[in-house]
Scaffold this motif. Sequence first.
Motif, PDB file in Angstrom:
ATOM      1  N   ALA A  57     -54.856 -42.989 -10.236  1.00 10.73           N
ATOM      2  CA  ALA A  57     -53.534 -42.875  -9.611  1.00 10.73           C
ATOM      3  C   ALA A  57     -53.099 -44.237  -9.078  1.00 10.73           C
ATOM      4  N   THR A  58     -51.834 -44.561  -9.306  1.00 11.12           N
ATOM      5  CA  THR A  58     -51.286 -45.859  -8.922  1.00 11.12           C
ATOM      6  C   THR A  58     -49.942 -45.672  -8.228  1.00 11.12           C
ATOM      7  N   THR A  59     -49.759 -46.376  -7.118  1.00 10.76           N
ATOM      8  CA  THR A  59     -48.477 -46.359  -6.411  1.00 10.76           C
ATOM      9  C   THR A  59     -47.636 -47.544  -6.861  1.00 10.76           C
ATOM     10  N   LEU A  60     -46.372 -47.271  -7.201  1.00 11.26           N
ATOM     11  CA  LEU A  60     -45.418 -48.299  -7.578  1.00 11.26           C
ATOM     12  C   LEU A  60     -44.393 -48.436  -6.464  1.00 11.26           C
ATOM     13  N   VAL A  61     -44.138 -49.674  -6.071  1.00  9.72           N
ATOM     14  CA  VAL A  61     -43.083 -49.970  -5.106  1.00  9.72           C
ATOM     15  C   VAL A  61     -41.883 -50.465  -5.894  1.00  9.72           C
ATOM     16  N   LEU A  62     -40.745 -49.779  -5.751  1.00  5.96           N
ATOM     17  CA  LEU A  62     -39.563 -50.035  -6.570  1.00  5.96           C
ATOM     18  C   LEU A  62     -38.402 -50.534  -5.714  1.00  5.96           C
ATOM     19  N   VAL A 106     -43.340 -44.418  -5.414  1.00  4.27           N
ATOM     20  CA  VAL A 106     -43.774 -43.237  -6.149  1.00  4.27           C
ATOM     21  C   VAL A 106     -45.231 -43.468  -6.530  1.00  4.27           C
ATOM     22  N   THR A 107     -45.969 -42.385  -6.701  1.00  7.93           N
ATOM     23  CA  THR A 107     -47.365 -42.498  -7.097  1.00  7.93           C
ATOM     24  C   THR A 107     -47.556 -41.735  -8.401  1.00  7.93           C
ATOM     25  N   VAL A 108     -48.106 -42.422  -9.388  1.00  2.40           N
ATOM     26  CA  VAL A 108     -48.250 -41.887 -10.744  1.00  2.40           C
ATOM     27  C   VAL A 108     -49.715 -41.579 -11.007  1.00  2.40           C
ATOM     28  N   GLY A 109     -49.997 -40.332 -11.350  1.00  2.00           N
ATOM     29  CA  GLY A 109     -51.348 -39.944 -11.721  1.00  2.00           C
ATOM     30  C   GLY A 109     -51.515 -40.000 -13.228  1.00  2.00           C
ATOM     31  N   ALA A 110     -52.656 -40.480 -13.689  1.00  2.00           N
ATOM     32  CA  ALA A 110     -52.909 -40.582 -15.125  1.00  2.00           C
ATOM     33  C   ALA A 110     -53.092 -39.197 -15.729  1.00  2.00           C
ATOM     34  N   LEU A 111     -52.431 -38.957 -16.860  1.00  2.00           N
ATOM     35  CA  LEU A 111     -52.601 -37.719 -17.620  1.00  2.00           C
ATOM     36  C   LEU A 111     -53.206 -38.070 -18.964  1.00  2.00           C
ATOM     37  N   ASP A 112     -54.210 -37.327 -19.391  1.00  2.00           N
ATOM     38  CA  ASP A 112     -54.809 -37.571 -20.695  1.00  2.00           C
ATOM     39  C   ASP A 112     -53.753 -37.402 -21.782  1.00  2.00           C
ATOM     40  N   GLY A 113     -53.508 -38.464 -22.541  1.00  2.00           N
ATOM     41  CA  GLY A 113     -52.509 -38.415 -23.599  1.00  2.00           C
ATOM     42  C   GLY A 113     -51.091 -38.566 -23.109  1.00  2.00           C
ATOM     43  N   GLY A 114     -50.895 -38.808 -21.810  1.00  2.00           N
ATOM     44  CA  GLY A 114     -49.554 -38.944 -21.264  1.00  2.00           C
ATOM     45  C   GLY A 114     -48.969 -40.315 -21.562  1.00  2.00           C
ATOM     46  N   ALA A 115     -47.909 -40.367 -22.377  1.00  2.00           N
ATOM     47  CA  ALA A 115     -47.340 -41.651 -22.799  1.00  2.00           C
ATOM     48  C   ALA A 115     -46.759 -42.418 -21.618  1.00  2.00           C
ATOM     49  N   VAL A 116     -46.004 -41.726 -20.760  1.00  2.13           N
ATOM     50  CA  VAL A 116     -45.346 -42.412 -19.645  1.00  2.13           C
ATOM     51  C   VAL A 116     -46.350 -42.764 -18.559  1.00  2.13           C
TER      52      VAL A 116
END
Length: 357
Positions: A57-62, A106-116
């Motif tokens: 999981a990674t947090t992005l500051v926008l 926002v915080t993005v969690g990795a999904l197996d096979g998730g392109a975005v």
Amino acid sequence: MESTSTRTRTLSRTLGRVAEALCTPLVPADYLDIVAPMRPGARRAKVVAVRPETARATTLVLRPAFRWPGHRPGQYLRLGVDVDGVRLWRSYSLTGPQRPDGTLTVTVGALDGGAVSSHLQSVRVGALVEVDGPDGVFTLPDVAPAKTLFVTAGTGLTPVVGMLRTRLADLRDVVLVHSARTADDVMFAEELRDWAAQGRLRLVERHTATQGRLTAAALADLVPDVAERETWACGPNGLLDEIAAAAEAQGWTQRLHTERFRPVLVEPGTGGTVTYGRAGVTLEADGATTLLAAGEAGGVLLPSGCRMGICFQCVVPLTEGSVRDVRNGVVTTATAEDPALVQTCISAAAGPCALDV
């Protein structure tokens, strides 16, 4: 008599319309995107910081290029990124209020096979993303409930941490039950555990690798007064289905608020069935015919000012499916839960798609 300033403004508007007509199907905004992608008003944001939360999981500051309209804790925004020539949109919960410097997180969690999610996990500072929002009704009321329960699993924690970071001082008697594979997989772990140590909330961590999956029955054991609490739950469909069934059986459905994960399964192609929803028309279109031309040929009255050099009058919501920009091949994909705005004069079907028009 017309003033000099009035004549200047009139000339400027006229030259702008002429410029748009001359460069159709491109418009000046398309060229500005190249030389000034972060110009005021552009619906995009720059990634100004990247912060790992866990191994997945990674947090992005926008920093938005436009004036952010504000959001309620628990709402989400939609991020659009180009992956292998396809513009894909996904929704991500805002994990806090807008900061004093105007940035959002926002915080993005990795999904197996998730392109975005895979793309955003490796995004670098300075990257640009398209932005739409905010949206969503998974929010706290203005008047805080007497007793609150949050039930989350995995990245289902993200909207809830946004609520806690913004409204924890207003809440009383707060319980957070969070499920993650291990203790190291708990996002925002230090912050949550600090709040618990300060007595600001009761934190219950469920580590599925050793304790098994969180169930409605386990929740009742962990929180005996669950039926008395205003509850916000976010996570996998299986968990939410169980909680909803328990709430119905025990009579506290009116106190349950849920937000579900929604997998995106749309695969773009070439041409396809186009549904003009409100017009009640469905037709087949090839990959070279714009949605505007196809609709008009099928008797659908679509908004447009394209032929008069008035751009962006043909923008309508794409509610499902994929369309391809005939100018550059970029594909925009949307789902019923995550619609996107498209220009019908430059977009063609890239598989089955539906428009709210």
